[in-house]
Design a protein around this motif. Structure first.
Motif, PDB file in Angstrom:
ATOM      1  N   GLY A  75       0.815  -1.212   0.000  1.00  0.00           N
ATOM      2  CA  GLY A  75       0.000   0.000   0.000  1.00  0.00           C
ATOM      3  C   GLY A  75       0.848   1.261   0.000  1.00  0.00           C
ATOM      4  N   ASN A  76       1.949   1.237   0.734  1.00  0.00           N
ATOM      5  CA  ASN A  76       2.867   2.384   0.747  1.00  0.00           C
ATOM      6  C   ASN A  76       3.429   2.655  -0.639  1.00  0.00           C
ATOM      7  N   VAL A  77       3.828   1.579  -1.334  1.00  0.00           N
ATOM      8  CA  VAL A  77       4.421   1.724  -2.673  1.00  0.00           C
ATOM      9  C   VAL A  77       3.396   2.288  -3.655  1.00  0.00           C
ATOM     10  N   LEU A 125       1.698   5.886   9.304  1.00  0.00           N
ATOM     11  CA  LEU A 125       2.497   7.070   9.612  1.00  0.00           C
ATOM     12  C   LEU A 125       3.521   7.360   8.518  1.00  0.00           C
ATOM     13  N   THR A 126       4.201   6.327   8.022  1.00  0.00           N
ATOM     14  CA  THR A 126       5.271   6.552   7.043  1.00  0.00           C
ATOM     15  C   THR A 126       4.746   7.121   5.732  1.00  0.00           C
ATOM     16  N   ILE A 127       3.685   6.521   5.176  1.00  0.00           N
ATOM     17  CA  ILE A 127       3.219   6.974   3.873  1.00  0.00           C
ATOM     18  C   ILE A 127       2.601   8.356   3.952  1.00  0.00           C
ATOM     19  N   ASN A 128       1.939   8.666   5.050  1.00  0.00           N
ATOM     20  CA  ASN A 128       1.368  10.001   5.179  1.00  0.00           C
ATOM     21  C   ASN A 128       2.430  11.046   5.489  1.00  0.00           C
ATOM     22  N   TRP A 172      -5.535  -1.060   1.066  1.00  0.00           N
ATOM     23  CA  TRP A 172      -5.697  -0.504   2.407  1.00  0.00           C
ATOM     24  C   TRP A 172      -6.970  -0.995   3.092  1.00  0.00           C
ATOM     25  N   THR A 173      -7.979  -1.376   2.309  1.00  0.00           N
ATOM     26  CA  THR A 173      -9.165  -2.000   2.897  1.00  0.00           C
ATOM     27  C   THR A 173      -8.788  -3.352   3.495  1.00  0.00           C
ATOM     28  N   THR A 174      -7.989  -4.118   2.756  1.00  0.00           N
ATOM     29  CA  THR A 174      -7.505  -5.402   3.257  1.00  0.00           C
ATOM     30  C   THR A 174      -6.673  -5.207   4.518  1.00  0.00           C
ATOM     31  N   TYR A 175      -5.814  -4.208   4.491  1.00  0.00           N
ATOM     32  CA  TYR A 175      -4.981  -3.882   5.653  1.00  0.00           C
ATOM     33  C   TYR A 175      -5.846  -3.617   6.884  1.00  0.00           C
ATOM     34  N   SER A 176      -6.933  -2.868   6.687  1.00  0.00           N
ATOM     35  CA  SER A 176      -7.797  -2.510   7.822  1.00  0.00           C
ATOM     36  C   SER A 176      -8.583  -3.707   8.349  1.00  0.00           C
ATOM     37  N   PRO A 225      -6.480   7.485  -1.621  1.00  0.00           N
ATOM     38  CA  PRO A 225      -7.121   7.061  -0.401  1.00  0.00           C
ATOM     39  C   PRO A 225      -6.596   7.820   0.794  1.00  0.00           C
ATOM     40  N   THR A 226      -7.405   7.953   1.793  1.00  0.00           N
ATOM     41  CA  THR A 226      -7.083   8.834   2.900  1.00  0.00           C
ATOM     42  C   THR A 226      -5.867   8.431   3.678  1.00  0.00           C
ATOM     43  N   ASN A 227      -5.670   7.147   3.905  1.00  0.00           N
ATOM     44  CA  ASN A 227      -4.541   6.820   4.738  1.00  0.00           C
ATOM     45  C   ASN A 227      -3.298   6.624   3.908  1.00  0.00           C
ATOM     46  N   ALA A 228      -3.399   6.923   2.636  1.00  0.00           N
ATOM     47  CA  ALA A 228      -2.234   6.857   1.823  1.00  0.00           C
ATOM     48  C   ALA A 228      -2.345   7.991   0.873  1.00  0.00           C
TER      49      ALA A 228
END
Length: 248
Positions: A15-17, A73-76, A180-184, A234-237
């Motif tokens: 997701g970060n990538v 935290l890192t990606i944002n 990120w949905t999967t992550y959550s 997406p919001t968290n990324a």
């Protein structure tokens, strides 16, 4: 056997990538601004909104608010610096009135984040309470950002053309939302799930529209208006807001 935590970490790294790639997608716009030494009719609002979104998710991801959220935290944090660079370029090449507007919005955003941070530290004394307060704010901002592609989708339906809704941007946005949905879901986090689940659904709707109207899209240059590409994150990324800027 691979643990759920390990799978979640791998999904978060992916997701970060993907999110980093989305952050870089407006780069051609800013290369054009630097080359022409003018912002023309491009709007700084999507980047200011994304900056605020990144700051709120950074607050959400810090250990004293929501522990074990390093990848959020890192990606944002990266997104914050990328968006700050975009806004700096806007500020350098914008006319004086627009500079004042950008400066005013930036000050308001910094004050807002400062108030939120001070409020959760001073008034909320548990991780659960801090997560709830900041998470609700992140969901509100994220949902508002995900509503922005609706204007582009409306234009596609009206013109029966996908000229200004790039396929690969919609596809990557869909993959990002799914990731990120999967992550959550792997370690249930409602505040990450809501905006990214919504983002995945909207991106899927864009792909569906692309399939419906691809064949009816006129050749390049068939429309007289020249628009800036929509931006979706997406919001968290995070993201990007969708924007449509008309050059005349």
């Amino acid at each position: 056997m691979i643990s759920t935590g390990s799978i979640r970490t791998v999904v978060g790294i992916i997701g970060n990538v993907i999110s980093f790639g989305l952050f870089l997608s407006p780069m051609p716009t800013f290369l054009t601004i630097v080359k022409k030494r003018a912002v023309e009719d491009f709007s700084p609002i999507p980047y200011l909104a994304t900056l605020l979104n990144c700051m709120m998710w950074v607050v959400y991801g810090v250990p004293f608010v929501h522990p074990n959220s390093v990848l959020v935290l890192t990606i944002n944090g990266i997104g914050f610096f990328v968006e700050a660079l975009y806004i700096a370029i806007f500020f350098i090449f914008a006319p004086r009135r627009l500079r004042l507007k950008i400066f005013g919005i930036l000050v308001a955003e910094l004050l807002f984040v400062g108030v939120v941070l001070g409020g959760v530290l001073g008034g909320a004394h548990t991780h659960d309470k801090r997560t709830q307060i900041v998470g609700i704010l992140c969901v509100i901002f994220g949902t508002a950002m995900y509503a922005s592609p609706l204007s582009v989708m409306k234009m596609v339906i009206e013109t029966k053309s996908v000229e200004y809704m790039p396929f690969y941007l919609s596809l990557v946005s869909f993959l990002n939302g799914i990731c990120w949905t999967t992550y959550s879901l792997l370690r249930f986090d409602l505040y990450i799930l809501i905006p990214n689940g919504l983002g995945a659904l909207l991106a899927a709707a864009q792909l569906l529209l692309y399939g419906m109207y691809y064949r009816t899209t006129p050749p390049k240059g068939g429309l007289k208006q020249n628009l800036e590409l929509p931006q979706i994150v997406p919001t968290n990324a995070p993201e990007f807001l969708s924007s449509v800027t008309i050059e005349r």
